[in-house]
Design an enzyme around this catalytic site. Structure first.
Site, short mmCIF file in Angstrom:
data_model
loop_
_atom_site.label_atom_id
_atom_site.label_comp_id
_atom_site.label_asym_id
_atom_site.label_seq_id
_atom_site.Cartn_x
_atom_site.Cartn_y
_atom_site.Cartn_z
N VAL A 152 -4.92 7.09 12.68
CA VAL A 152 -3.73 7.07 13.53
C VAL A 152 -3.30 8.51 13.77
O VAL A 152 -3.16 9.29 12.82
CB VAL A 152 -2.58 6.27 12.87
CG1 VAL A 152 -1.30 6.39 13.69
CG2 VAL A 152 -2.96 4.80 12.72
N ALA A 206 -1.40 13.08 11.49
CA ALA A 206 -2.38 11.99 11.62
C ALA A 206 -2.68 11.47 10.21
O ALA A 206 -2.27 12.07 9.22
CB ALA A 206 -3.65 12.51 12.27
N LYS A 207 -3.35 10.36 10.13
CA LYS A 207 -3.77 9.84 8.83
C LYS A 207 -4.90 8.85 9.05
O LYS A 207 -4.99 8.23 10.12
CB LYS A 207 -2.60 9.13 8.14
CG LYS A 207 -2.77 9.00 6.64
CD LYS A 207 -2.42 10.28 5.91
CE LYS A 207 -2.59 10.18 4.42
NZ LYS A 207 -2.04 11.34 3.71
N GLY A 208 -5.76 8.70 8.05
CA GLY A 208 -6.84 7.74 8.13
C GLY A 208 -6.92 6.94 6.85
O GLY A 208 -6.36 7.32 5.82
#
Ligand SMILES: NC(=O)c1ccc[n+]([C@@H]2O[C@H](COP(=O)([O-])OP(=O)(O)OC[C@H]3O[C@@H](n4cnc5c(N)ncnc54)[C@H](O)[C@@H]3O)[C@@H](O)[C@H]2O)c1
Length: 440
Positions: free
Chosen positions: A84, A129-131
């Site tokens: 995201v 962001a992040k995953g």
């Protein structure tokens, strides 16, 4: 949760964007709703206009991938992964990749927006962001983890990059994971691109001081808070979680003369009124892979009770939602310094505020990690690497001045430290977004 002075227009606006003022226990534990509620409150205090409110409330992009992986026994397993990107207004997206069984899209969304606010609080040129991948990394072999990481990276090829979105390690991932991600990206690019991820091993473009940076940043802001509140040196500290962040924070605080009286871990914790020997505990954990059985300390079987014992500073450095409406009243710390992301729920915030607990919010307290990641990205792009002293000096300066910025904002606007940090961050991101204008 809703400001008493809220205008009718703002209340209407909340309804249109789905703000829920009353939180059930399910809602209390949903990190996305917690993030949105704090964003709403801070945006309201800032008088943010409707349009900007809508822009900054939602992530820019959300990607879901299903990753087929051949397991060691020949079976094919399919893992679900997310990336995201909340905002790229101030620079490329930046944020970790989490491997855990309970990863969810809502969690990744919350973590992505926290990254936007965190990078803005410490004023580094990144968005957020992040995953995450739903998996249990502890039950997978190195080969399975490598294949899953490479396929996940391959699925993200068009979305990540040094100028687009730069992943890093988080819970369940580490330097090795970043080395695989960097290598996979580089193979597709037909050239080595070290700056596509941070948190890499030092010999392949990692930064000196990166591994210890989150813990170091926590120690710097604790020093500032202790000074501000006029507490005695040698303050008692309880740390929850003895992984990368928790053990690093304990190590740094111990070296500065704090007394680490408690360490809470899964399956029980340790207590020693005179203070634990943290370097010895680190050695013990390296050998036995656990803190349990460490000699000379009282074993406390229930870690959730341990964090409510008397201390000056509590550092939750494990996971989200550990301080909730159910246990916040029982905490006895004077300072809550959030090493983990999202350890405190929204209703717990209110209980802590009523008790006068001095909260150093996650988006400030644990920003040392992303700040050193920024240094790593800069060094990779320059091809010139700094000494550990240079990294530490720059890090200390940024953490101390960001603490001062947040406290000044809290005092000027009469809000708590968390809302002050959100307001400072939203203000900076909104300013840049307005300057760039809307592309339509
Ligand atoms: N790694 C970083 O640089 C970094 C930077 C900023 C924020 N964070 C955040 O800090 C937190 C911890 O990250 P990490 O990298 O140290 O992860 P980690 O996996 O290395 O360590 C987490 C530790 O917490 C323990 N733990 C989990 N649940 C617990 C519980 N309920 N009670 C007590 N202990 C518990 C685990 O056993 C583990 O030892 C996460 O919220 C992460 O997003 C990490």
């Amino acid at each position: 949760m809703i400001p008493a002075t809220e205008s009718k227009e703002a209340t209407e606006r909340r309804k249109t964007i789905g703000f829920k003022p009353v939180v059930s226990i399910e809602d209390e534990l949903n990190p996305r709703l917690a993030q949105e509620a704090r964003f709403d409150y801070a945006a309201h205090k800032l008088n943010l206009d409707d349009g900007m409110w809508k822009v900054l409330r939602q992530p820019t992009r959300e990607l879901i991938v299903h990753i087929p992986v051949q397991m060691d026994d020949g079976r094919i397993e399919v893992f679900t992964g997310y990336r995201v990107q909340h905002s790229i207004a101030r620079g490329p997206g930046k944020g970790g990749v989490r491997y855990a069984p309970d990863v969810s899209l809502d969690e990744v969304r919350a973590l992505a927006s926290w990254m936007t606010w965190k990078c803005a609080v410490v004023d580094i040129p990144f968005g957020g962001a992040k995953g995450g991948v739903i998996c249990d990394p502890h039950s997978m072999s190195q080969g399975e983890l490598e294949r899953m990481t490479r396929r996940y990276t391959a699925e993200l090829m068009e979305f990540i990059g040094p100028e687009k979105d730069v992943p890093a390690p988080d819970v369940g991932t580490n330097e090795q994971t970043m080395a695989w991600m960097m290598d996979t990206y580089s193979m597709h690019q037909r050239q080595t691109v070290t700056s596509v991820v941070t948190g890499k091993p030092i010999n392949i473009g990692g930064s000196r001081g990166r591994l210890e940076a989150t813990g170091r940043g926590i120690a710097v802001v604790c020093d500032q808070a202790v000074q501000k509140l006029g507490l005695n040196p040698g303050a008692r500290v309880i740390v929850q979680g003895f992984g990368n962040v928790g053990s690093g924070a304990a190590h740094q605080l111990h070296a500065r003369g704090y007394r680490i009286v408690g360490v809470a871990e899964v399956g029980g914790g340790l207590w020693r009124e005179e203070g634990l020997d943290i370097p010895a505990l680190l050695n013990y954990k390296a050998k036995s892979k656990s803190i349990h059985g460490f000699p000379g300390a009282e074993l406390v079987s229930d870690s959730s009770v341990l964090i409510t014992r008397e201390c000056e500073i509590l550092v939750p450095a494990a996971t989200e939602n550990v301080i909730t409406s159910r246990n916040a009243a029982a905490l006895q710390c004077r300072i809550l310094c959030e090493g983990a992301n999202g350890p405190t729920t929204l209703p717990a915030d209110e209980i802590l505020a009523a008790k006068g607990t001095f909260v150093i919010p996650d988006i400030l307290a644990n920003a040392g990690g992303v700040t050193a990641s920024y240094f790593e990205w800069v060094q990779d792009r320059m091809g010139y690497f700094w000494t550990e002293e240079e990294v530490n000096q720059r890090l200390d300066r940024i953490m101390a001045s960001s603490f001062a910025d947040v406290i000044a904002y809290a005092e000027t606007h009469s809000v708590n430290n968390r809302i002050a940090a959100y307001m400072l961050a939203i203000d900076r991101v909104a300013y840049t977004t307005r300057q760039r204008g809307m592309y339509a």
